[in-house]
Design an enzyme around this catalytic site. Sequence first.
Site, PDB file in Angstrom:
ATOM      1  CB  ALA A 132     -26.030  -7.988 -21.869  1.00 50.80           C
ATOM      2  CE  LYS A 133     -29.892  -3.517 -28.551  1.00 54.10           C
ATOM      3  NZ  LYS A 133     -29.502  -2.111 -28.614  1.00 54.10           N
ATOM      4  CB  ILE A 134     -31.855  -8.546 -23.200  1.00 58.31           C
ATOM      5  CG1 ILE A 134     -32.345  -8.444 -24.645  1.00 58.31           C
ATOM      6  CG2 ILE A 134     -33.043  -8.697 -22.249  1.00 58.31           C
ATOM      7  CD1 ILE A 134     -33.087  -9.683 -25.125  1.00 58.31           C
TER       8      ILE A 134
END
Length: 356
Positions: free
Chosen positions: A350-352
């Site tokens: 996931a991006k974060i």
Amino acid sequence: MPVTQPFPGGETPGSVMAGEIAEQPAVLSRILGEGAAAIRETARRVAARRPRFALLTARGTSDHAALYAKYLLEIRRGMPCGLTSMSTTTAYGARPGLTDVLVVAVSQSGGSPDLVASTEAARAGGAITVAVTNNPSSPLAAVAEFHVDILAGPERALPATKTYTAELLALYLFVEGLADGDGSAARVLPDLAGRVLDRGHEVRALAGRYRFAERMVLTSRGYGYPTVKEGALKLMETSYIPALSYSGADLLHGPLAMVDNVSPVIAVVPQGRGGEALRPVLDRLRDRGADLVVIGDEREAATASAGFALPTAGVAEEVQPVLEILPLQLLAYEVTIARGQDPDAPRALAKITETR
């Protein structure tokens, strides 16, 4: 599936990751033109507080940028510096006294809960806290006393590329600014980065050679060490090839035994003291019959099994990492394409990443 020819001849990049790799010269120019003055002012205000040593905190790609900043702080500023273990605060509840300590938290998103919590605890413990992010409205920026905006623009691909080089440049300008420097050594970077990225076809040839690799080893010394750690991460998260990164000195303390003539060894060889320190390691790798790929120094690249010489003649060693990572980003992208996978959407990521 992304197209396989995104870079040569000025073609439109064929994936989000490819496009963001291609944006990097413009991002570097933007930081130098629009962000440098603010970064210097932040550094001046921090320097006026006379911090006695520094701690850096980060995860993932940003952790490699933080390691680069550690080298800068120790070499350029003579400031003792360490990398923190956030779990001592978030999992164990430790509350160290940090009066007059500079704490720099580096995060692309500024949203990871453990970074926010550890920075908040550091400030409560008396630290001078600086958040380095791509989001001035992030929770991390809100809890830190100072903020450095890396001005990379939105990054949509899961593998971080332009935010990494933006972090490197912003951290370099910040560290130079602590002693009222102007960071002039970085002015050549946008043009040189463009020249490196124009040679994507050379990296594509390397990718064809190593698309079936079962393992890769990456090594460097000095300022190049964070580069190989980041390069290994990019290869693993996009192509899923196990990639191990070592300081050249550490490679000789045991891991050299696993080197053979099958799995490639990628050596990042800076022009400067780091490259000089790595040369005995390169000799040992050749003695082992390693399939040696050299990125960096022109002479070493010419005598390796394969090479990518960088235009770093006359470029200060401390800013060369901004250029050294570019061929490795391209290699991760091209190997992933050659293996029939999508570099924009690595599985299970996931991006974060909300570590706590």
